[in-house]
Write a protein that holds these residues in place. Sequence first.
Motif, short mmCIF file in Angstrom:
data_model
loop_
_atom_site.label_atom_id
_atom_site.label_comp_id
_atom_site.label_asym_id
_atom_site.label_seq_id
_atom_site.Cartn_x
_atom_site.Cartn_y
_atom_site.Cartn_z
N ALA A 267 45.49 -8.24 -27.21
CA ALA A 267 45.93 -6.86 -27.36
C ALA A 267 46.87 -6.52 -26.22
O ALA A 267 46.55 -6.78 -25.05
N ASP A 268 48.05 -5.97 -26.55
CA ASP A 268 49.04 -5.58 -25.56
C ASP A 268 49.41 -4.11 -25.77
O ASP A 268 49.77 -3.71 -26.89
N LEU A 269 49.33 -3.32 -24.71
CA LEU A 269 49.52 -1.88 -24.80
C LEU A 269 50.68 -1.43 -23.92
O LEU A 269 50.76 -1.79 -22.74
N ASP A 270 51.60 -0.67 -24.53
CA ASP A 270 52.63 0.02 -23.77
C ASP A 270 52.02 1.34 -23.32
O ASP A 270 51.90 2.29 -24.11
N ALA A 271 51.62 1.42 -22.06
CA ALA A 271 50.87 2.57 -21.57
C ALA A 271 51.76 3.79 -21.32
O ALA A 271 51.26 4.82 -20.86
N SER A 272 53.05 3.68 -21.63
CA SER A 272 53.92 4.84 -21.50
C SER A 272 53.41 5.99 -22.36
O SER A 272 53.58 7.17 -22.02
N SER A 273 52.76 5.66 -23.48
CA SER A 273 52.22 6.68 -24.38
C SER A 273 51.08 7.45 -23.74
O SER A 273 50.70 8.52 -24.19
N LEU A 274 50.51 6.90 -22.65
CA LEU A 274 49.41 7.55 -21.94
C LEU A 274 49.92 8.36 -20.75
O LEU A 274 49.13 8.85 -19.95
N GLY A 275 51.25 8.46 -20.64
CA GLY A 275 51.82 9.26 -19.57
C GLY A 275 52.23 8.48 -18.34
O GLY A 275 52.64 9.07 -17.34
N VAL A 276 52.13 7.14 -18.39
CA VAL A 276 52.54 6.31 -17.25
C VAL A 276 53.73 5.48 -17.71
O VAL A 276 53.58 4.36 -18.20
N LYS A 277 54.92 6.00 -17.53
CA LYS A 277 56.11 5.34 -18.02
C LYS A 277 56.32 4.01 -17.30
O LYS A 277 56.24 3.91 -16.09
N GLY A 278 56.58 2.96 -18.08
CA GLY A 278 56.84 1.64 -17.53
C GLY A 278 55.62 0.77 -17.36
O GLY A 278 55.75 -0.41 -17.03
N LEU A 279 54.42 1.30 -17.59
CA LEU A 279 53.19 0.54 -17.40
C LEU A 279 52.79 -0.17 -18.69
O LEU A 279 52.82 0.42 -19.77
N THR A 280 52.43 -1.44 -18.58
CA THR A 280 51.92 -2.20 -19.72
C THR A 280 50.61 -2.87 -19.32
O THR A 280 50.41 -3.25 -18.16
N LEU A 281 49.72 -3.02 -20.31
CA LEU A 281 48.42 -3.64 -20.10
C LEU A 281 48.18 -4.67 -21.19
O LEU A 281 48.64 -4.51 -22.33
N GLY A 282 47.46 -5.75 -20.85
CA GLY A 282 47.19 -6.77 -21.86
C GLY A 282 45.86 -7.45 -21.62
O GLY A 282 45.37 -7.52 -20.49
N ALA A 283 45.28 -7.95 -22.72
CA ALA A 283 44.03 -8.70 -22.64
C ALA A 283 44.06 -9.83 -23.66
O ALA A 283 44.57 -9.67 -24.77
N GLN A 284 43.52 -11.00 -23.26
CA GLN A 284 43.47 -12.18 -24.14
C GLN A 284 42.07 -12.80 -24.07
O GLN A 284 41.42 -12.76 -23.02
N TYR A 285 41.65 -13.38 -25.19
CA TYR A 285 40.38 -14.12 -25.21
C TYR A 285 40.51 -15.27 -26.20
O TYR A 285 41.03 -15.09 -27.31
N CYS A 286 40.07 -16.45 -25.78
CA CYS A 286 40.17 -17.63 -26.63
C CYS A 286 38.88 -18.42 -26.55
O CYS A 286 38.30 -18.59 -25.48
N GLY A 287 38.43 -18.93 -27.71
CA GLY A 287 37.30 -19.83 -27.77
C GLY A 287 37.66 -21.07 -28.56
O GLY A 287 38.35 -20.99 -29.58
N MET A 288 37.23 -22.24 -28.08
CA MET A 288 37.54 -23.52 -28.73
C MET A 288 36.26 -24.34 -28.84
O MET A 288 35.55 -24.54 -27.84
N ASP A 289 35.94 -24.80 -30.05
CA ASP A 289 34.71 -25.55 -30.31
C ASP A 289 35.03 -26.95 -30.80
O ASP A 289 35.68 -27.13 -31.83
N SER A 290 34.57 -27.97 -30.08
CA SER A 290 34.72 -29.35 -30.52
C SER A 290 33.86 -29.58 -31.75
O SER A 290 32.80 -28.97 -31.93
N ALA A 291 34.32 -30.48 -32.63
CA ALA A 291 33.56 -30.82 -33.82
C ALA A 291 32.40 -31.76 -33.51
O ALA A 291 31.58 -32.06 -34.39
N ALA A 292 32.30 -32.23 -32.28
CA ALA A 292 31.23 -33.15 -31.90
C ALA A 292 29.87 -32.47 -32.01
O ALA A 292 29.73 -31.27 -31.70
#
Length: 440
Positions: A267-292
């Motif tokens: 998820a990536d947010l342009d925080a300018s809409s929250l009143g902070v012009k030029g600020l961006t925020l982001g979050a990532q999550y990944c999971g990987m499962d071996s077939a073993a």
Amino acid sequence: MKLTKMSLVAALLIGSSAFALDNVQMSGNANLYYQTSDAASGYDQHKGRTSGDIFSKDSSAADIAVNLNITADLYANDLVSISGGAGYTVLTTLGLENNLVSNVVGGAHTATVGTGAQFGAPGGGAKVEDASWMNEAWIAATAGKTTAKLGRMALDTPLAYTETWTAEQNTFEAAIVVNQDIPNTTLVGGYIGNGNGTETFGQNAQSNVQTLNLASAPVVNGNGNFATYGTNGAYVAGVVNNSYAPLTAQAWYYDVVKVATAYWLQADLDASSLGVKGLTLGAQYCGMDSAATGSKTDTVYALKAGYAMKDMFAASVAYSATNDNGTLGYAGFNTATATGTAQSKLYTEAWWNYGYVTRQDTQAYNVTVTSPVNGLFDLGLYYTYADQAKATGPNDLKEFTATAGKSYGPLDLTLAYINADYGKVKPSSNTVQVYATVNF
């Protein structure tokens, strides 16, 4: 720029078709890559890779890459439109090996190893062969808001994508469907059958140049050869949504048949809409499962905050962490290229030394600052620190990179300096790189 005159390739296509081609467009580029490093090396058949002085022949690598692409509208009526495209790559040293440099950049080259001196050793060595291959050859059909694309193509998904940072670019043989009937939502589904990346995720790498340790930045198999992606191909599904305009959210699922399953959330947010012009925020999550049987999930999460002032500067800070008990030993890497050195789309990814931030039980930090300098050039400053707790001996990374780039019409020039500290595993290094691209 796009060429206005019809090429020989386009003329041949028309001559072999039952209908005329419309909107024929050609594009491409010619690239020069040069790298020298006090940690780079030539090759000695008894000692393996050997260190040398920066700017010396045995510590340097070079390559020329030329890419040509063509697309055309093939057919259209009120219900459906059909288009096609093709691309070709030539990778050559121009005979620089055993002359000005002792190493190549791309992994698609092949070389014959004799019983005497090998390539790059004193007295000369084997001749490195040029490589050329069809990197794209696809056809696409669009009906309404649905497009289906089949053939050889570049991909850009979080865990299987075309890497564009080096002299060569890996591509895939796949079938992809994209639908946008749902407002502000893109649905993606497909099957990836083959790839020409130097993957070790389920199969052995195909490039014998890597075996010789000649390529400083390999991404593509020897001669651009395509092999099965994983062991039996992979299925991918994704959804990208921005119903709330400042927020782009995406979710992806992968099934690399008989090898692993994986998912990616972002998820990536342009925080300018929250009143902070030029600020961006982001979050990532990944999971990987071996077939073993009995395997444990490898996970990684990343957070990022950025701030930009138009025409002044852009800066960001990021943090990521992998878990300490996964079976694969990596999380969030590009499954299309070699596991241990694969690039990732994590916010903390290093500028040059890939494969560190995705390792098991690693905390990573990244600071990036870019700025135009009085219209003279674009400056980039990048720092990545990856702290791997479970490594056998210290295996951390501290990388600082400074770049200066400038465009002159169709010519793009970039100069980069990289300082990397690898802890006690190997000596720190200084690297200088030059990139020159002519776009046409």
